[in-house]
Scaffold this motif. Structure first.
Motif, PDB file in Angstrom:
ATOM      1  N   GLU A 165       0.851  -1.194   0.000  1.00  0.00           N
ATOM      2  CA  GLU A 165       0.000   0.000   0.000  1.00  0.00           C
ATOM      3  C   GLU A 165       0.879   1.234   0.000  1.00  0.00           C
ATOM      4  OE1 GLU A 165      -3.628   2.148   2.566  1.00  0.00           O
ATOM      5  OE2 GLU A 165      -2.395   0.590   3.494  1.00  0.00           O
ATOM      6  N   ILE A 166       0.445   2.263  -0.711  1.00  0.00           N
ATOM      7  CA  ILE A 166       1.107   3.562  -0.655  1.00  0.00           C
ATOM      8  C   ILE A 166       0.048   4.651  -0.652  1.00  0.00           C
ATOM      9  CG2 ILE A 166       1.371   3.796  -3.168  1.00  0.00           C
ATOM     10  CD1 ILE A 166       4.138   5.115  -2.561  1.00  0.00           C
ATOM     11  N   GLY A 167       0.277   5.668   0.154  1.00  0.00           N
ATOM     12  CA  GLY A 167      -0.609   6.822   0.207  1.00  0.00           C
ATOM     13  C   GLY A 167       0.204   8.094   0.118  1.00  0.00           C
ATOM     14  N   CYS A 168      -0.208   9.016  -0.743  1.00  0.00           N
ATOM     15  CA  CYS A 168       0.541  10.248  -0.993  1.00  0.00           C
ATOM     16  C   CYS A 168      -0.383  11.459  -0.869  1.00  0.00           C
ATOM     17  CB  CYS A 168       1.152  10.248  -2.392  1.00  0.00           C
ATOM     18  SG  CYS A 168       2.154   8.798  -2.787  1.00  0.00           S
ATOM     19  N   ILE A 169       0.110  12.499  -0.206  1.00  0.00           N
ATOM     20  CA  ILE A 169      -0.624  13.748  -0.033  1.00  0.00           C
ATOM     21  C   ILE A 169       0.179  14.875  -0.667  1.00  0.00           C
ATOM     22  CG2 ILE A 169      -1.606  15.381   1.625  1.00  0.00           C
ATOM     23  CD1 ILE A 169      -2.959  12.687   1.751  1.00  0.00           C
ATOM     24  N   GLU A 170      -0.438  15.642  -1.532  1.00  0.00           N
ATOM     25  CA  GLU A 170       0.230  16.805  -2.117  1.00  0.00           C
ATOM     26  C   GLU A 170       0.046  18.018  -1.211  1.00  0.00           C
ATOM     27  OE1 GLU A 170       0.256  18.577  -6.524  1.00  0.00           O
ATOM     28  OE2 GLU A 170      -1.549  19.155  -5.390  1.00  0.00           O
ATOM     29  N   ILE A 171       1.148  18.700  -0.913  1.00  0.00           N
ATOM     30  CA  ILE A 171       1.068  19.970  -0.197  1.00  0.00           C
ATOM     31  C   ILE A 171       1.826  21.023  -0.997  1.00  0.00           C
ATOM     32  CG2 ILE A 171       0.801  18.918   2.084  1.00  0.00           C
ATOM     33  CD1 ILE A 171       3.716  19.496   2.659  1.00  0.00           C
ATOM     34  N   VAL A 172       1.319  22.237  -0.989  1.00  0.00           N
ATOM     35  CA  VAL A 172       1.981  23.361  -1.645  1.00  0.00           C
ATOM     36  C   VAL A 172       2.156  24.460  -0.610  1.00  0.00           C
ATOM     37  CG1 VAL A 172       1.796  25.133  -3.432  1.00  0.00           C
ATOM     38  CG2 VAL A 172       1.037  22.794  -3.914  1.00  0.00           C
ATOM     39  N   ASN A 173       3.400  24.850  -0.392  1.00  0.00           N
ATOM     40  CA  ASN A 173       3.706  25.817   0.670  1.00  0.00           C
ATOM     41  C   ASN A 173       3.097  25.378   2.003  1.00  0.00           C
ATOM     42  OD1 ASN A 173       5.178  27.424  -1.064  1.00  0.00           O
ATOM     43  ND2 ASN A 173       3.438  28.734  -1.560  1.00  0.00           N
ATOM     44  N   ARG A 174       3.204  24.059   2.252  1.00  0.00           N
ATOM     45  CA  ARG A 174       2.767  23.429   3.506  1.00  0.00           C
ATOM     46  C   ARG A 174       1.266  23.381   3.697  1.00  0.00           C
ATOM     47  NH1 ARG A 174       7.305  26.118   7.519  1.00  0.00           N
ATOM     48  NH2 ARG A 174       9.092  25.670   6.193  1.00  0.00           N
ATOM     49  N   ILE A 175       0.524  23.614   2.647  1.00  0.00           N
ATOM     50  CA  ILE A 175      -0.934  23.548   2.712  1.00  0.00           C
ATOM     51  C   ILE A 175      -1.401  22.376   1.856  1.00  0.00           C
ATOM     52  CG2 ILE A 175      -3.105  24.763   2.359  1.00  0.00           C
ATOM     53  CD1 ILE A 175      -1.291  26.117   4.384  1.00  0.00           C
ATOM     54  N   PRO A 176      -2.144  21.415   2.425  1.00  0.00           N
ATOM     55  CA  PRO A 176      -2.679  20.319   1.599  1.00  0.00           C
ATOM     56  C   PRO A 176      -3.584  20.871   0.505  1.00  0.00           C
ATOM     57  CG  PRO A 176      -2.855  19.789   3.937  1.00  0.00           C
ATOM     58  CD  PRO A 176      -2.459  21.233   3.853  1.00  0.00           C
ATOM     59  N   THR A 177      -3.402  20.379  -0.706  1.00  0.00           N
ATOM     60  CA  THR A 177      -4.199  20.850  -1.837  1.00  0.00           C
ATOM     61  C   THR A 177      -5.454  20.012  -2.046  1.00  0.00           C
ATOM     62  OG1 THR A 177      -3.067  19.427  -3.439  1.00  0.00           O
ATOM     63  CG2 THR A 177      -2.083  21.600  -2.986  1.00  0.00           C
ATOM     64  N   GLY A 178      -5.521  18.852  -1.396  1.00  0.00           N
ATOM     65  CA  GLY A 178      -6.630  17.929  -1.630  1.00  0.00           C
ATOM     66  C   GLY A 178      -6.310  16.875  -2.668  1.00  0.00           C
ATOM     67  N   GLU A 179      -5.170  17.028  -3.372  1.00  0.00           N
ATOM     68  CA  GLU A 179      -4.763  16.035  -4.367  1.00  0.00           C
ATOM     69  C   GLU A 179      -4.030  14.888  -3.671  1.00  0.00           C
ATOM     70  OE1 GLU A 179      -5.494  16.027  -7.617  1.00  0.00           O
ATOM     71  OE2 GLU A 179      -6.698  17.837  -7.220  1.00  0.00           O
ATOM     72  N   THR A 180      -4.425  13.651  -3.970  1.00  0.00           N
ATOM     73  CA  THR A 180      -3.828  12.482  -3.336  1.00  0.00           C
ATOM     74  C   THR A 180      -3.604  11.371  -4.354  1.00  0.00           C
ATOM     75  OG1 THR A 180      -5.945  11.418  -2.768  1.00  0.00           O
ATOM     76  CG2 THR A 180      -5.040  12.997  -1.177  1.00  0.00           C
ATOM     77  N   PHE A 181      -2.757  10.441  -3.975  1.00  0.00           N
ATOM     78  CA  PHE A 181      -2.615   9.185  -4.702  1.00  0.00           C
ATOM     79  C   PHE A 181      -2.659   8.073  -3.675  1.00  0.00           C
ATOM     80  CE2 PHE A 181      -0.370   5.501  -6.175  1.00  0.00           C
ATOM     81  CZ  PHE A 181      -0.750   5.363  -7.499  1.00  0.00           C
ATOM     82  N   HIS A 182      -3.441   7.032  -3.959  1.00  0.00           N
ATOM     83  CA  HIS A 182      -3.535   5.909  -3.036  1.00  0.00           C
ATOM     84  C   HIS A 182      -3.660   4.630  -3.828  1.00  0.00           C
ATOM     85  CE1 HIS A 182      -5.808   3.082  -0.318  1.00  0.00           C
ATOM     86  NE2 HIS A 182      -4.732   3.365   0.397  1.00  0.00           N
ATOM     87  N   GLY A 183      -2.978   3.591  -3.366  1.00  0.00           N
ATOM     88  CA  GLY A 183      -3.083   2.312  -4.053  1.00  0.00           C
ATOM     89  C   GLY A 183      -2.779   1.144  -3.145  1.00  0.00           C
ATOM     90  N   TYR A 184      -3.550   0.065  -3.316  1.00  0.00           N
ATOM     91  CA  TYR A 184      -3.233  -1.239  -2.733  1.00  0.00           C
ATOM     92  C   TYR A 184      -2.630  -2.095  -3.840  1.00  0.00           C
ATOM     93  CZ  TYR A 184      -6.384  -0.069   1.182  1.00  0.00           C
ATOM     94  OH  TYR A 184      -6.987   0.518   2.253  1.00  0.00           O
ATOM     95  N   PHE A 185      -1.699  -2.987  -3.480  1.00  0.00           N
ATOM     96  CA  PHE A 185      -1.033  -3.808  -4.475  1.00  0.00           C
ATOM     97  C   PHE A 185      -0.982  -5.270  -4.034  1.00  0.00           C
ATOM     98  CE2 PHE A 185       1.083   0.405  -4.412  1.00  0.00           C
ATOM     99  CZ  PHE A 185       0.572   0.887  -5.609  1.00  0.00           C
ATOM    100  N   ASN A 186      -1.183  -6.148  -4.993  1.00  0.00           N
ATOM    101  CA  ASN A 186      -1.070  -7.582  -4.750  1.00  0.00           C
ATOM    102  C   ASN A 186       0.409  -7.943  -4.645  1.00  0.00           C
ATOM    103  OD1 ASN A 186      -1.061 -10.362  -4.814  1.00  0.00           O
ATOM    104  ND2 ASN A 186      -2.463 -10.539  -6.541  1.00  0.00           N
ATOM    105  N   PRO A 187       0.869  -8.431  -3.483  1.00  0.00           N
ATOM    106  CA  PRO A 187       2.294  -8.743  -3.330  1.00  0.00           C
ATOM    107  C   PRO A 187       2.688 -10.096  -3.916  1.00  0.00           C
ATOM    108  CG  PRO A 187       1.162  -9.218  -1.287  1.00  0.00           C
ATOM    109  CD  PRO A 187       0.119  -8.641  -2.233  1.00  0.00           C
ATOM    110  N   GLN A 188       1.695 -10.881  -4.334  1.00  0.00           N
ATOM    111  CA  GLN A 188       1.935 -12.218  -4.891  1.00  0.00           C
ATOM    112  C   GLN A 188       2.713 -13.108  -3.917  1.00  0.00           C
ATOM    113  OE1 GLN A 188       3.631 -10.816  -8.790  1.00  0.00           O
ATOM    114  NE2 GLN A 188       1.938 -12.013  -9.642  1.00  0.00           N
ATOM    115  N   ARG A 189       2.355 -12.977  -2.680  1.00  0.00           N
ATOM    116  CA  ARG A 189       2.943 -13.810  -1.634  1.00  0.00           C
ATOM    117  C   ARG A 189       2.026 -13.772  -0.409  1.00  0.00           C
ATOM    118  NH1 ARG A 189       7.528 -11.934   2.155  1.00  0.00           N
ATOM    119  NH2 ARG A 189       5.992 -12.907   3.522  1.00  0.00           N
ATOM    120  N   ASP A 190       2.371 -14.514   0.612  1.00  0.00           N
ATOM    121  CA  ASP A 190       1.559 -14.534   1.829  1.00  0.00           C
ATOM    122  C   ASP A 190       1.780 -13.255   2.628  1.00  0.00           C
ATOM    123  OD1 ASP A 190       4.283 -15.386   2.405  1.00  0.00           O
ATOM    124  OD2 ASP A 190       3.576 -15.784   4.438  1.00  0.00           O
ATOM    125  N   MET A 191       0.882 -13.035   3.601  1.00  0.00           N
ATOM    126  CA  MET A 191       1.024 -11.888   4.496  1.00  0.00           C
ATOM    127  C   MET A 191       1.350 -12.402   5.899  1.00  0.00           C
ATOM    128  SD  MET A 191       1.016  -8.631   4.995  1.00  0.00           S
ATOM    129  CE  MET A 191       0.213  -7.986   3.533  1.00  0.00           C
TER     130      MET A 191
END
Length: 228
Positions: A23-49
Motif C-alpha cells: 500500500e502507498i498513500g501520498c498527499i500533495e502539499i503546496v507551501n505546507r498547505i494540503p491541496t486535496g490532491e492524493t494518490f492511493h493504491g493497494y497492491f497484490n504482493p503475490q505472496r503470503d502476508m
C-alpha cells in the motif's frame, strides 16, 4: 513549493529478503498547505502476508489478492510524484521499498536527494523524546482518534500535519508581493492579508450636520445615565 508526503505499508521489513510493498498513500502539499490532491493504491504482493504485518495494518493476503500489481500503477504513481521533494517518517524504509518496486519494473529509482525524513527532523528538534508518529501527533495536538490500524493514506495525512508543525507551523513567510496569484503563492501563508489598492485614510471627525443630529437625538432620551 510543491511537496509530497507519503507512507507505505509492506509485508515486512526488508525487500531484499522477499518482502513487498502492499500500500502507498501520498498527499500533495503546496507551501505546507494540503491541496486535496492524493494518490492511493493497494497492491497484490503475490505472496503470503505474515501475521505480524497483518496485525499492524490489517491487510490480508485475501484482501490484496484482487488488487493490481505495483507495476500496473507504477507510472501513474511516478506522474503524481513528479519531481517534488518526498516527505516520509523514517524515510529510508519507505524509499527502500519504493525503489525496490521501481527496479522490479525496470524503472529508475527515486533519488535520495529528494528525501525529507521527518524522523530525523523530530530527533533534532526534540532530542530524548519519543519520535513515533503517534507520539508526535500527541505533542502537536494532531487528532489521530480515527487511527485504529496503520494505513498509508491516513498516516500520510497525519504526517503532513506533523511535518508542518515540525517546521514551525503554516505561516512560512511574511513578505508581501505585488504579483497576481493566490495568497499562498504570494506570501506562503493562508493567514496573510489580501493585497489591494491603497486608499486614503477616512476622516475621523463628525461633520457639523452629524453633531446637530446627534444633539437632537440625545434630547429624545429620558433620564440619561450621564445626567444622574
Amino acid at each position: 513549493m510543491r511537496e509530497i508526503v507519503f507512507d507505505t505499508e509492506t509485508t515486512g521489513l526488508d525487500p531484499q529478503t522477499g518482502d513487498r510493498l502492499v500500500e502507498i498513500g501520498c498527499i500533495e502539499i503546496v507551501n505546507r498547505i494540503p491541496t486535496g490532491e492524493t494518490f492511493h493504491g493497494y497492491f497484490n504482493p503475490q505472496r503470503d502476508m505474515p501475521m505480524e504485518a497483518e496485525r499492524v495494518h490489517g491487510l490480508s493476503a485475501t484482501f490484496l489478492s484482487d488488487k493490481p500489481l505495483f507495476s500496473e500503477r507504477a507510472q501513474e504513481l511516478l506522474d503524481f510524484l513528479g519531481d517534488a521533494p518526498l516527505v516520509a517518517h523514517n524515510a529510508q524504509f519507505d524509499f527502500g521499498f519504493l525503489n525496490f518496486e521501481l527496479a522490479a519494473c525496470d524503472l529508475a529509482a527515486v533519488s535520495h536527494e529528494r528525501m525529507i525524513d521527518t524522523l530525523a527532523i523530530a530527533r533534532k528538534r526534540h532530542p530524548g523524546a519519543k519520535h513515533t508518529l503517534d507520539a508526535l501527533c500527541s505533542r502537536y495536538g494532531v487528532d489521530r482518534s480515527h487511527r485504529v490500524l496503520h494505513g498509508a493514506l491516513l498516516d500520510a495525512e497525519l504526517l503532513a500535519q506533523v511535518y508542518v508543525e515540525l517546521l514551525g507551523g503554516r505561516q512560512i513567510g511574511l513578505g508581501l508581493a505585488v504579483d497576481q496569484g493566490t495568497e499562498v503563492e504570494r506570501t506562503g501563508s493562508v493567514f496573510a492579508p489580501k493585497l489591494g489598492e491603497h486608499r486614503p485614510a477616512r476622516p475621523h471627525f463628525a461633520t457639523d450636520d452629524e453633531i446637530t443630529r446627534h444633539k437632537e437625538f440625545l434630547k429624545t432620551i429620558s433620564s440619561p445615565l450621564w445626567t444622574q
